[in-house]
Scaffold this motif. Structure first.
Motif, PDB file in Angstrom:
ATOM      1  N   ARG A   1       1.010  -5.009  -6.547  1.00  0.00           N
ATOM      2  CA  ARG A   1       2.303  -4.502  -7.023  1.00  0.00           C
ATOM      3  C   ARG A   1       3.493  -5.248  -6.427  1.00  0.00           C
ATOM      4  NH1 ARG A   1       1.371   2.114  -7.247  1.00  0.00           N
ATOM      5  NH2 ARG A   1      -0.086   2.080  -8.994  1.00  0.00           N
ATOM      6  N   MET A   2       3.501  -6.549  -6.619  1.00  0.00           N
ATOM      7  CA  MET A   2       4.671  -7.328  -6.212  1.00  0.00           C
ATOM      8  C   MET A   2       5.875  -6.959  -7.080  1.00  0.00           C
ATOM      9  SD  MET A   2       1.972  -9.127  -5.067  1.00  0.00           S
ATOM     10  CE  MET A   2       1.360 -10.099  -6.423  1.00  0.00           C
ATOM     11  N   GLU A   3       7.035  -7.003  -6.482  1.00  0.00           N
ATOM     12  CA  GLU A   3       8.268  -6.735  -7.223  1.00  0.00           C
ATOM     13  C   GLU A   3       8.920  -8.061  -7.581  1.00  0.00           C
ATOM     14  OE1 GLU A   3      12.690  -4.814  -6.464  1.00  0.00           O
ATOM     15  OE2 GLU A   3      10.976  -4.108  -5.259  1.00  0.00           O
ATOM     16  N   LEU A   4       9.091  -8.291  -8.865  1.00  0.00           N
ATOM     17  CA  LEU A   4       9.657  -9.552  -9.323  1.00  0.00           C
ATOM     18  C   LEU A   4      11.177  -9.493  -9.278  1.00  0.00           C
ATOM     19  CD1 LEU A   4       7.251 -10.233 -12.296  1.00  0.00           C
ATOM     20  CD2 LEU A   4       7.518 -11.680 -10.287  1.00  0.00           C
ATOM     21  N   LEU A   5      11.776 -10.417  -8.539  1.00  0.00           N
ATOM     22  CA  LEU A   5      13.235 -10.519  -8.482  1.00  0.00           C
ATOM     23  C   LEU A   5      13.762 -11.351  -9.642  1.00  0.00           C
ATOM     24  CD1 LEU A   5      13.717 -11.180  -4.657  1.00  0.00           C
ATOM     25  CD2 LEU A   5      13.783  -9.001  -5.877  1.00  0.00           C
ATOM     26  N   GLU A   6      12.964 -12.328 -10.051  1.00  0.00           N
ATOM     27  CA  GLU A   6      13.330 -13.192 -11.177  1.00  0.00           C
ATOM     28  C   GLU A   6      12.061 -13.606 -11.903  1.00  0.00           C
ATOM     29  OE1 GLU A   6      16.428 -16.340 -10.412  1.00  0.00           O
ATOM     30  OE2 GLU A   6      15.887 -15.883  -8.322  1.00  0.00           O
TER      31      GLU A   6
ATOM     32  N   GLY B   1       9.493  20.172   8.380  1.00  0.00           N
ATOM     33  CA  GLY B   1      10.173  18.917   8.067  1.00  0.00           C
ATOM     34  C   GLY B   1       9.478  17.716   8.688  1.00  0.00           C
ATOM     35  N   SER B   2       9.048  17.861   9.943  1.00  0.00           N
ATOM     36  CA  SER B   2       8.347  16.762  10.615  1.00  0.00           C
ATOM     37  C   SER B   2       7.011  16.477   9.944  1.00  0.00           C
ATOM     38  CB  SER B   2       8.132  17.111  12.090  1.00  0.00           C
ATOM     39  OG  SER B   2       9.365  17.321  12.742  1.00  0.00           O
ATOM     40  N   GLY B   3       6.307  17.558   9.574  1.00  0.00           N
ATOM     41  CA  GLY B   3       5.029  17.382   8.871  1.00  0.00           C
ATOM     42  C   GLY B   3       5.217  16.673   7.548  1.00  0.00           C
ATOM     43  N   ASN B   4       6.263  17.051   6.796  1.00  0.00           N
ATOM     44  CA  ASN B   4       6.560  16.381   5.528  1.00  0.00           C
ATOM     45  C   ASN B   4       6.934  14.919   5.756  1.00  0.00           C
ATOM     46  OD1 ASN B   4       6.098  18.660   3.979  1.00  0.00           O
ATOM     47  ND2 ASN B   4       8.232  19.307   3.992  1.00  0.00           N
ATOM     48  N   GLY B   5       7.694  14.663   6.828  1.00  0.00           N
ATOM     49  CA  GLY B   5       8.091  13.289   7.123  1.00  0.00           C
ATOM     50  C   GLY B   5       6.900  12.388   7.389  1.00  0.00           C
ATOM     51  N   LEU B   6       5.950  12.876   8.182  1.00  0.00           N
ATOM     52  CA  LEU B   6       4.745  12.098   8.464  1.00  0.00           C
ATOM     53  C   LEU B   6       3.910  11.891   7.210  1.00  0.00           C
ATOM     54  CD1 LEU B   6       3.657  13.712  11.866  1.00  0.00           C
ATOM     55  CD2 LEU B   6       4.460  11.370  11.524  1.00  0.00           C
ATOM     56  N   SER B   7       3.736  12.979   6.436  1.00  0.00           N
ATOM     57  CA  SER B   7       2.943  12.893   5.207  1.00  0.00           C
ATOM     58  C   SER B   7       3.580  11.937   4.211  1.00  0.00           C
ATOM     59  CB  SER B   7       2.804  14.291   4.589  1.00  0.00           C
ATOM     60  OG  SER B   7       2.044  14.247   3.401  1.00  0.00           O
ATOM     61  N   ASN B   8       4.895  12.029   4.030  1.00  0.00           N
ATOM     62  CA  ASN B   8       5.601  11.150   3.086  1.00  0.00           C
ATOM     63  C   ASN B   8       5.543   9.694   3.526  1.00  0.00           C
ATOM     64  OD1 ASN B   8       6.326  13.369   1.533  1.00  0.00           O
ATOM     65  ND2 ASN B   8       8.315  13.606   2.512  1.00  0.00           N
ATOM     66  N   GLY B   9       5.660   9.466   4.849  1.00  0.00           N
ATOM     67  CA  GLY B   9       5.608   8.102   5.363  1.00  0.00           C
ATOM     68  C   GLY B   9       4.275   7.438   5.108  1.00  0.00           C
ATOM     69  N   VAL B  10       3.201   8.162   5.410  1.00  0.00           N
ATOM     70  CA  VAL B  10       1.860   7.601   5.198  1.00  0.00           C
ATOM     71  C   VAL B  10       1.588   7.409   3.712  1.00  0.00           C
ATOM     72  CG1 VAL B  10      -0.605   8.043   5.477  1.00  0.00           C
ATOM     73  CG2 VAL B  10       0.955   8.553   7.345  1.00  0.00           C
ATOM     74  N   ALA B  11       1.985   8.395   2.889  1.00  0.00           N
ATOM     75  CA  ALA B  11       1.783   8.277   1.439  1.00  0.00           C
ATOM     76  C   ALA B  11       2.552   7.087   0.877  1.00  0.00           C
ATOM     77  CB  ALA B  11       2.217   9.563   0.741  1.00  0.00           C
ATOM     78  N   SER B  12       3.771   6.845   1.403  1.00  0.00           N
ATOM     79  CA  SER B  12       4.582   5.714   0.943  1.00  0.00           C
ATOM     80  C   SER B  12       3.900   4.389   1.255  1.00  0.00           C
ATOM     81  CB  SER B  12       5.970   5.761   1.605  1.00  0.00           C
ATOM     82  OG  SER B  12       6.727   4.628   1.280  1.00  0.00           O
ATOM     83  N   ASN B  13       3.294   4.296   2.425  1.00  0.00           N
ATOM     84  CA  ASN B  13       2.583   3.067   2.783  1.00  0.00           C
ATOM     85  C   ASN B  13       1.406   2.815   1.846  1.00  0.00           C
ATOM     86  OD1 ASN B  13       4.332   2.634   4.916  1.00  0.00           O
ATOM     87  ND2 ASN B  13       3.032   3.688   6.401  1.00  0.00           N
ATOM     88  N   PHE B  14       0.717   3.897   1.457  1.00  0.00           N
ATOM     89  CA  PHE B  14      -0.395   3.745   0.528  1.00  0.00           C
ATOM     90  C   PHE B  14       0.098   3.281  -0.843  1.00  0.00           C
ATOM     91  CE2 PHE B  14      -3.032   6.348   3.410  1.00  0.00           C
ATOM     92  CZ  PHE B  14      -4.229   5.663   3.301  1.00  0.00           C
ATOM     93  N   MET B  15       1.299   3.753  -1.225  1.00  0.00           N
ATOM     94  CA  MET B  15       1.809   3.441  -2.558  1.00  0.00           C
ATOM     95  C   MET B  15       2.291   2.003  -2.694  1.00  0.00           C
ATOM     96  SD  MET B  15       1.236   6.097  -4.230  1.00  0.00           S
ATOM     97  CE  MET B  15       0.855   7.832  -3.927  1.00  0.00           C
ATOM     98  N   ASN B  16       2.369   1.252  -1.586  1.00  0.00           N
ATOM     99  CA  ASN B  16       2.776  -0.148  -1.689  1.00  0.00           C
ATOM    100  C   ASN B  16       1.812  -0.920  -2.577  1.00  0.00           C
ATOM    101  OD1 ASN B  16       4.874   0.381   0.015  1.00  0.00           O
ATOM    102  ND2 ASN B  16       3.828  -0.365   1.840  1.00  0.00           N
ATOM    103  N   ASP B  17       0.538  -0.579  -2.506  1.00  0.00           N
ATOM    104  CA  ASP B  17      -0.473  -1.120  -3.410  1.00  0.00           C
ATOM    105  C   ASP B  17      -0.988   0.031  -4.263  1.00  0.00           C
ATOM    106  OD1 ASP B  17      -0.306  -3.648  -2.165  1.00  0.00           O
ATOM    107  OD2 ASP B  17      -1.695  -2.986  -0.604  1.00  0.00           O
ATOM    108  N   ALA B  18      -1.756  -0.289  -5.288  1.00  0.00           N
ATOM    109  CA  ALA B  18      -2.342   0.755  -6.121  1.00  0.00           C
ATOM    110  C   ALA B  18      -3.233   1.649  -5.268  1.00  0.00           C
ATOM    111  CB  ALA B  18      -3.147   0.125  -7.256  1.00  0.00           C
ATOM    112  N   VAL B  19      -3.108   2.955  -5.435  1.00  0.00           N
ATOM    113  CA  VAL B  19      -3.904   3.891  -4.643  1.00  0.00           C
ATOM    114  C   VAL B  19      -5.385   3.743  -4.959  1.00  0.00           C
ATOM    115  CG1 VAL B  19      -4.349   6.340  -4.200  1.00  0.00           C
ATOM    116  CG2 VAL B  19      -2.007   5.521  -4.410  1.00  0.00           C
ATOM    117  N   ASN B  20      -5.695   3.399  -6.217  1.00  0.00           N
ATOM    118  CA  ASN B  20      -7.094   3.260  -6.625  1.00  0.00           C
ATOM    119  C   ASN B  20      -7.588   1.820  -6.482  1.00  0.00           C
ATOM    120  OD1 ASN B  20      -5.435   2.335  -8.688  1.00  0.00           O
ATOM    121  ND2 ASN B  20      -6.841   2.917 -10.318  1.00  0.00           N
ATOM    122  N   ALA B  21      -7.011   1.093  -5.531  1.00  0.00           N
ATOM    123  CA  ALA B  21      -7.384  -0.313  -5.331  1.00  0.00           C
ATOM    124  C   ALA B  21      -8.644  -0.428  -4.474  1.00  0.00           C
ATOM    125  CB  ALA B  21      -6.235  -1.070  -4.677  1.00  0.00           C
ATOM    126  N   MET B  22      -9.317  -1.551  -4.668  1.00  0.00           N
ATOM    127  CA  MET B  22     -10.507  -1.855  -3.859  1.00  0.00           C
ATOM    128  C   MET B  22     -10.556  -3.363  -3.651  1.00  0.00           C
ATOM    129  SD  MET B  22     -14.536  -0.956  -4.660  1.00  0.00           S
ATOM    130  CE  MET B  22     -14.200   0.793  -4.851  1.00  0.00           C
TER     131      MET B  22
END
Length: 416
Positions: free
Chosen positions: A134-139, A40-61
């Motif tokens: 990947r900005m989220e548009l509120l309006e 569970g702890s390993g999944n938590g760390l992996s999911n947390g780091v993956a989530s941070n990467f997903m804030n922007d496109a993974v294939n971004a440069m």
């Protein structure tokens, strides 16, 4: 298997040796409990780091310029490299580049609406920037191609700017003054996982025409058509070679043009976490095996203590299979029951931690980056661990059971 007499005898034996049974069961329960906690702890760390990467496109440069540090083609080091609009046309045509946005940073600019005003960061860009950040548009909407072509005076403001200038009033369609130049608000956005939304976005063509009168670009934000590390590195090398040729700097001069390849970083980070998961499995299974070995040792002691009883059973006609079955059932019962308790406690604790994190997080869009997210264990893994326990309990009890079945009645009856 369902002989009630056998089960009564097994339960009677367990009651007579409560402490021994408890310690044996505890070692098994602790092993599976620790396995669930580690996974569970390993999944938590992996999911947390993956989530941070997903804030922007993974294939971004991201690509930016600097100063040369290596002499090249008769040019001295220390020469500044600058991007311009024609470089944007070049990068969009490089094979492997999916989308690209040039960016010109105006820095802190004065925004005012009515009696309210403040300094905020203005990012001038192409519409494709939203594919990267990947900005989220509120309006409303983001910058579009028509805004670029017609040099429209439009702006997309961050949530913090909206709250500061407009309070609770709607902002869409209203005009804000940016360095005393009126711009129409066409959208309100937030950056996922960001605690500050003080950026505003306007068409790069408009900014160049209204504020600086040049075609300068500070950097590029792009997405690439690459899924593997080799593909992303090949595209990166292609881009560096193309711009090195155009701006006449050495390809090896990383100070002349900097690049950050997020896909490369993502792949390498996920490989590290994959290795961590394997290490966690090794530790967890090792702990589990230690408990199973304890069960086997206890069953050996049980056989030793009941040697005379087993001899009497065999003397009055008990088959070796019935003796093996009796010992195996006791081993399986202790292992399965204790393992299930450890399994429930381990997965329950992880679910409780996850629930507490979700409750405390509140609005996810308003939170900063996290390194620990959803530390739960997959249901399939939990079921597999339970099956592993039953199999291990059977194996742990088989050797002592086989030894008990091989005891000759006459030898057992002589044993004191």
């Amino acid at each position: 298997m369902f002989d009630i007499d056998k089960w009564q005898e097994i339960l009677s034996t367990i009651k007579k040796n409560k402490m021994r049974t408890f310690l044996t069961g505890f070692s098994v329960a602790w092993g599976i409990f620790m396995l669930m906690i580690l996974l569970g702890s390993g999944n938590g760390l992996s999911n947390g780091v993956a989530s941070n990467f997903m804030n922007d496109a993974v294939n971004a440069m991201w690509i930016w310029t600097g100063e040369t540090t290596i002499a090249h083609q008769g040019l001295k080091p220390g020469r500044p490299i600058q991007f311009h609009n024609d470089d944007y046309d070049i990068i969009t045509n490089i094979p492997g580049v999916e989308t690209a946005s040039g960016r010109y940073f105006m820095g802190n600019t004065r925004y005012s609406y009515g009696k309210e005003s403040g300094e905020y960061t203005t990012v001038t860009c192409h519409p494709e920037l939203n594919e990267v950040d990947r900005m989220e548009l509120l309006e409303g909407r983001f910058i579009n191609d028509v805004d670029i072509l017609q040099n429209r005076k439009v702006v997309v403001i961050g949530k913090d700017i909206h709250e500061a200038l407009f309070k609770e009033k709607p902002a869409l369609g209203e005009y804000v003054r940016i360095n005393n130049v009126p711009f129409k608000v066409v959208g309100v956005c937030i950056e996922p996982e960001s605690t500050r939304n003080r950026n505003a976005y306007m068409p790069v063509s408009t900014a160049q025409k209204v504020f600086n009168g040049s075609n300068r670009l500070h950097n590029f934000a792009i997405t690439i058509n690459g899924e593997t590390l080799d593909e992303s590195q090949a595209i990166e090398e292609r881009i560096r070679t193309t711009f090195a040729r155009k701006h006449r700097f050495d390809v090896a001069d990383e100070s002349a043009m900097g690049m950050y390849n997020k896909l490369e970083n993502y792949i390498q980070t996920m490989r590290i976490f994959q290795a961590i998961k394997i290490f966690i499995w090794i530790i967890g299974i090792g702990t589990l095996i230690a408990g199973i070995v304890g069960v086997s040792n206890i069953m050996l002691i049980v056989v030793k203590e009941r040697t005379k009883e087993i001899g009497i059973r065999k003397a009055i006609g008990a088959s070796p299979a019935s003796v093996i079955g009796l010992i195996l059932l006791e081993s399986i019962l202790i292992t399965t029951l204790a393992g299930y308790i450890g399994l429930v406690l381990g997965t329950g604790l992880m679910e409780l931690i996850n629930y507490a994190m979700v409750q405390s997080a509140g609005d996810a869009a308003g939170q900063g980056e996290t390194i620990f997210l959803n530390p739960t264990v997959d249901f399939g893994v939990a079921v597999s661990a339970t099956i592993l326990l039953v199999v291990a309990g059977t194996i742990a009890g088989y050797i002592p059971a086989k030894r008990a079945a091989s005891i000759k009645p006459i030898v057992a009856l002589r044993d004191e």
